[in-house]
Scaffold this active site. Structure first.
Site, PDB file in Angstrom:
ATOM      1  N   ASN A 279     -14.656  -4.826   2.777  1.00  0.00           N
ATOM      2  CA  ASN A 279     -13.948  -6.107   2.660  1.00  0.00           C
ATOM      3  C   ASN A 279     -14.817  -7.268   3.130  1.00  0.00           C
ATOM      4  OD1 ASN A 279     -11.744  -5.060   1.475  1.00  0.00           O
ATOM      5  ND2 ASN A 279     -10.304  -5.503   3.126  1.00  0.00           N
TER       6      ASN A 279
ATOM      7  N   ASP B 102      10.603   3.437   5.787  1.00  0.00           N
ATOM      8  CA  ASP B 102      10.321   2.082   6.272  1.00  0.00           C
ATOM      9  C   ASP B 102      11.429   1.670   7.235  1.00  0.00           C
ATOM     10  OD1 ASP B 102       8.320  -0.285   4.849  1.00  0.00           O
ATOM     11  OD2 ASP B 102       9.875  -0.936   6.267  1.00  0.00           O
TER      12      ASP B 102
ATOM     13  N   GLY C   8     -14.224 -21.171  -6.023  1.00  0.00           N
ATOM     14  CA  GLY C   8     -12.836 -21.642  -6.024  1.00  0.00           C
ATOM     15  C   GLY C   8     -12.453 -22.272  -4.704  1.00  0.00           C
TER      16      GLY C   8
ATOM     17  N   VAL D  47       0.828  -1.206   0.000  1.00  0.00           N
ATOM     18  CA  VAL D  47       0.000   0.000   0.000  1.00  0.00           C
ATOM     19  C   VAL D  47       0.869   1.266   0.000  1.00  0.00           C
ATOM     20  CG1 VAL D  47      -1.597   1.349   1.439  1.00  0.00           C
ATOM     21  CG2 VAL D  47      -2.039  -1.063   1.017  1.00  0.00           C
TER      22      VAL D  47
ATOM     23  N   GLU E 132      -3.877  -5.875  -4.888  1.00  0.00           N
ATOM     24  CA  GLU E 132      -2.550  -6.271  -5.351  1.00  0.00           C
ATOM     25  C   GLU E 132      -2.704  -6.809  -6.765  1.00  0.00           C
ATOM     26  OE1 GLU E 132      -0.735  -8.873  -2.453  1.00  0.00           O
ATOM     27  OE2 GLU E 132      -1.175  -7.434  -0.878  1.00  0.00           O
TER      28      GLU E 132
ATOM     29  N   CYS F 272      -5.541  -9.323   3.293  1.00  0.00           N
ATOM     30  CA  CYS F 272      -6.680  -8.483   3.687  1.00  0.00           C
ATOM     31  C   CYS F 272      -7.897  -9.273   4.158  1.00  0.00           C
ATOM     32  CB  CYS F 272      -7.041  -7.539   2.554  1.00  0.00           C
ATOM     33  SG  CYS F 272      -5.750  -6.303   2.316  1.00  0.00           S
TER      34      CYS F 272
HETATM   35  P1  NAD Z   1       3.161  -4.625   4.132  1.00  0.00           P
HETATM   36  O1  NAD Z   1       3.492  -5.600   5.199  1.00  0.00           O
HETATM   37  O2  NAD Z   1       3.454  -4.970   2.717  1.00  0.00           O
HETATM   38  O3  NAD Z   1       3.868  -3.229   4.456  1.00  0.00           O
HETATM   39  C1  NAD Z   1       3.948  -2.673   5.707  1.00  0.00           C
HETATM   40  C2  NAD Z   1       5.312  -1.989   5.842  1.00  0.00           C
HETATM   41  O4  NAD Z   1       5.346  -1.245   7.045  1.00  0.00           O
HETATM   42  C3  NAD Z   1       6.477  -2.975   5.914  1.00  0.00           C
HETATM   43  O5  NAD Z   1       7.382  -2.705   4.867  1.00  0.00           O
HETATM   44  C4  NAD Z   1       7.109  -2.721   7.290  1.00  0.00           C
HETATM   45  O6  NAD Z   1       8.505  -2.865   7.309  1.00  0.00           O
HETATM   46  C5  NAD Z   1       6.681  -1.274   7.528  1.00  0.00           C
HETATM   47  N1  NAD Z   1       6.721  -0.842   8.926  1.00  0.00           N
HETATM   48  C6  NAD Z   1       6.277  -1.499  10.037  1.00  0.00           C
HETATM   49  N2  NAD Z   1       6.501  -0.753  11.122  1.00  0.00           N
HETATM   50  C7  NAD Z   1       7.088   0.392  10.716  1.00  0.00           C
HETATM   51  C8  NAD Z   1       7.557   1.543  11.373  1.00  0.00           C
HETATM   52  N3  NAD Z   1       7.479   1.692  12.698  1.00  0.00           N
HETATM   53  N4  NAD Z   1       8.112   2.520  10.637  1.00  0.00           N
HETATM   54  C9  NAD Z   1       8.223   2.412   9.309  1.00  0.00           C
HETATM   55  N5  NAD Z   1       7.782   1.342   8.617  1.00  0.00           N
HETATM   56  C10 NAD Z   1       7.229   0.346   9.317  1.00  0.00           C
HETATM   57  O7  NAD Z   1       1.605  -4.309   4.317  1.00  0.00           O
HETATM   58  P2  NAD Z   1       0.560  -3.822   3.183  1.00  0.00           P
HETATM   59  O8  NAD Z   1       0.055  -4.993   2.435  1.00  0.00           O
HETATM   60  O9  NAD Z   1       1.108  -2.669   2.450  1.00  0.00           O
HETATM   61  O10 NAD Z   1      -0.637  -3.343   4.144  1.00  0.00           O
HETATM   62  C11 NAD Z   1      -0.531  -2.165   4.897  1.00  0.00           C
HETATM   63  C12 NAD Z   1      -1.918  -1.820   5.443  1.00  0.00           C
HETATM   64  O11 NAD Z   1      -2.804  -1.543   4.368  1.00  0.00           O
HETATM   65  C13 NAD Z   1      -2.579  -2.940   6.247  1.00  0.00           C
HETATM   66  O12 NAD Z   1      -3.357  -2.359   7.249  1.00  0.00           O
HETATM   67  C14 NAD Z   1      -3.475  -3.605   5.226  1.00  0.00           C
HETATM   68  O13 NAD Z   1      -4.561  -4.251   5.819  1.00  0.00           O
HETATM   69  C15 NAD Z   1      -3.930  -2.417   4.416  1.00  0.00           C
HETATM   70  N6  NAD Z   1      -4.325  -2.730   3.036  1.00  0.00           N
HETATM   71  C16 NAD Z   1      -3.599  -3.631   2.317  1.00  0.00           C
HETATM   72  C17 NAD Z   1      -3.954  -3.878   0.999  1.00  0.00           C
HETATM   73  C18 NAD Z   1      -3.205  -4.885   0.186  1.00  0.00           C
HETATM   74  O14 NAD Z   1      -3.719  -5.284  -0.865  1.00  0.00           O
HETATM   75  N7  NAD Z   1      -2.025  -5.307   0.592  1.00  0.00           N
HETATM   76  C19 NAD Z   1      -5.059  -3.208   0.422  1.00  0.00           C
HETATM   77  C20 NAD Z   1      -5.748  -2.270   1.196  1.00  0.00           C
HETATM   78  C21 NAD Z   1      -5.366  -2.034   2.504  1.00  0.00           C
END
Ligand code: NAD
Length: 433
Positions: free
Chosen positions: A208, A30, A253, A11, A155, A260
């Site tokens: 969701n 990050d 499926g 995200v 994604e 998520c």
């Molecule tokens: P991810 O695990 O890919 O990314 C999270 C990142 O945050 C990691 O790179 C981690 O190292 C970093 N992080 C953790 N603590 C940190 C800190 N203190 N300082 C800086 N960086 C830090 O997760 P994601 O898939 O991108 O999801 C992030 C959020 O978005 C979640 O709440 C998820 O539910 C939501 N979301 C995800 C999607 C998806 O398709 N992946 C879609 C919509 C919403």
């Protein structure tokens, strides 16, 4: 505008890159130094179509840079997006430790007015929690606002979804913050839903939960189709023309997976519980999803009879196509269940192999579907990658011990497979044996 994105995962990276592309000065931060080093060299830590080109261009044009120093990112920006992970605790509740840590860091490094935006998926009332943390930890009397701006990207189409979202939700209680957020999003054409913070937070979980329920609904229907001899694809098509229903998310499926739906459904059940409401519908959504994986394993066992020492070829490991994301992928559960009975597993995925190797043990990873098919007793299709839809099916047949495919994603037409001489078992459609 000067913006920062904390957490550059699926995200955060899409958010940072798209805002840079739109002309803003963006820092992505990050704590994972390895990730940041890669990004600064233009190497992507994740597979996401179109992302690499966009990151490289914006790095070159100096609108985008990456740091593992959150302080630097916080000081740089007026708008700070929190995009860190919100994983599930063992009991299904959302673990907010990363959000809490970032809120504290923002408070401690705040040097001017900030809009603190939570984009991560969080339980209702997290905005209030973030506000409290910042108030308690801020060193000087600096003004700030909290905004909930949930993310809906998928994604595999993250860049397109960020550039052309179905809607933009902005939850805030400050006029100033709403105006700045509207300006930030002004180049993106999408309906704007401006609301209070709690409603914005709930929009994400409700959306969701609804989508996951739609998947479980068609999966439940697929069971009836399988038992009665009807065809779930035709049923979904016939339902989907109804404008109130729509065909999307009616694909039967092996159930939903990913970072998520599984965690968000569990979290929403827990949120409801906290308010004293028993969300029975979502419990059923979850249970049907679990059953769907078990039913698939039953199909494998039924047709192979004894699976001990059988060679099972697995095509597709990621939880859905066009991503390398293995988090909560149904393949993990299905493979481990088959391994419990000493099946020999060979597997291939176009993008998720690197991540799969960190999770799956005792699997022979192959370089393409044909290597998987070689001497396999059965092929299981677990992810509907285009590569599998376009395979040379005659070659696959010639390589296998017996031409048998169990398709968890309904990517082939059973009649075509019969014509090609395969035994073909799929979901909610007549088996061809
Ligand atoms: P991810 O695990 O890919 O990314 C999270 C990142 O945050 C990691 O790179 C981690 O190292 C970093 N992080 C953790 N603590 C940190 C800190 N203190 N300082 C800086 N960086 C830090 O997760 P994601 O898939 O991108 O999801 C992030 C959020 O978005 C979640 O709440 C998820 O539910 C939501 N979301 C995800 C999607 C998806 O398709 N992946 C879609 C919509 C919403």
């Amino acid at each position: 505008m000067k913006i920062s994105v904390i957490g550059t995962g699926y995200v955060g990276l899409a958010t940072a890159t798209v805002f840079a592309e739109l002309g803003n000065e963006v820092i992505g931060a990050d704590i994972d130094k390895g990730k940041i080093d890669k990004l600064n060299k233009g190497i992507m830590p994740i597979f996401e179509p179109g992302l690499k080109e966009l990151v490289k261009r914006n790095l070159k044009e100096k609108r985008l840079r990456f740091t593992h120093n959150n302080k630097e990112a916080i000081e740089h920006a007026e708008v700070i997006f929190i995009c860190v992970g919100t994983p599930p605790k063992a009991n299904g509740e959302t673990d907010l430790k990363y959000v809490e840590a970032v809120a504290k860091e923002i408070a401690q490094s705040m040097n001017s007015y900030k809009i603190i935006v939570h984009k991560s998926t969080v339980p209702v009332e997290t905005g209030e929690m973030v506000k409290r943390i910042v108030k308690v930890n801020v060193k000087q009397n600096i003004d700030f606002d909290i905004v909930s701006n949930p993310e809906f990207l998928r994604e595999g189409t993250a860049i397109k979804d960020t550039m052309e979202p179905d809607r933009i939700v902005i939850g805030a209680d400050s006029k100033k913050a709403i105006e700045i957020m509207k300006k930030l999003y002004s180049q993106i054409k999408a309906p704007l839903v401006i609301t209070d913070i709690k409603s914005a937070e709930l929009i994400k979980h409700a959306s969701n939960a609804f989508l996951a329920t739609k998947i479980s609904f068609i999966n439940a229907v697929s069971q009836i189709c399988g038992l009665s001899g009807a065809n779930v694809e035709r049923v979904a098509e016939g339902m989907g023309y109804d404008k109130r229903i729509v065909r999307a998310f009616l694909n039967a499926g092996i159930g939903y997976g990913g970072f998520c739906f599984p965690k968000d459904i569990q979290a929403f059940i827990k949120i409801a519980e906290k308010y004293g409401y028993d969300f029975q519908l979502l419990k059923a959504t979850h249970n049907i999803n679990e059953e769907q994986k078990l039913n698939f394993i039953k199909k494998v066992k039924k047709v192979l009879r004894n699976i001990e020492d059988k060679t099972i070829g697995v095509l597709g490991l990621s939880f859905k196509p066009d991503t390398d994301d293995m988090r909560f992928a149904p393949s993990i559960f299905i493979i481990s269940e088959l391994q419990k009975e000493n099946a020999k597993i060979k597997a291939y995925d176009p993008e998720a192999m690197e991540k799969a190797k960190l999770i799956l043990n005792d699997v022979e990873f192959c370089t393409d579907p044909y290597e998987v098919a070689k001497d396999a007793d059965v092929l299981l299709i677990l992810t509907e990658w285009n590569e599998f839809k376009e395979m040379d099916i005659k070659k696959i047949k010639s390589l296998m011990k017996k031409p048998l495919i169990i398709d968890g994603r309904n990517i082939y037409n059973p009649e075509d497979m019969l014509r090609e001489g395969f035994s073909y078992i799929s979901i909610g459609r007549k088996d061809v044996i």
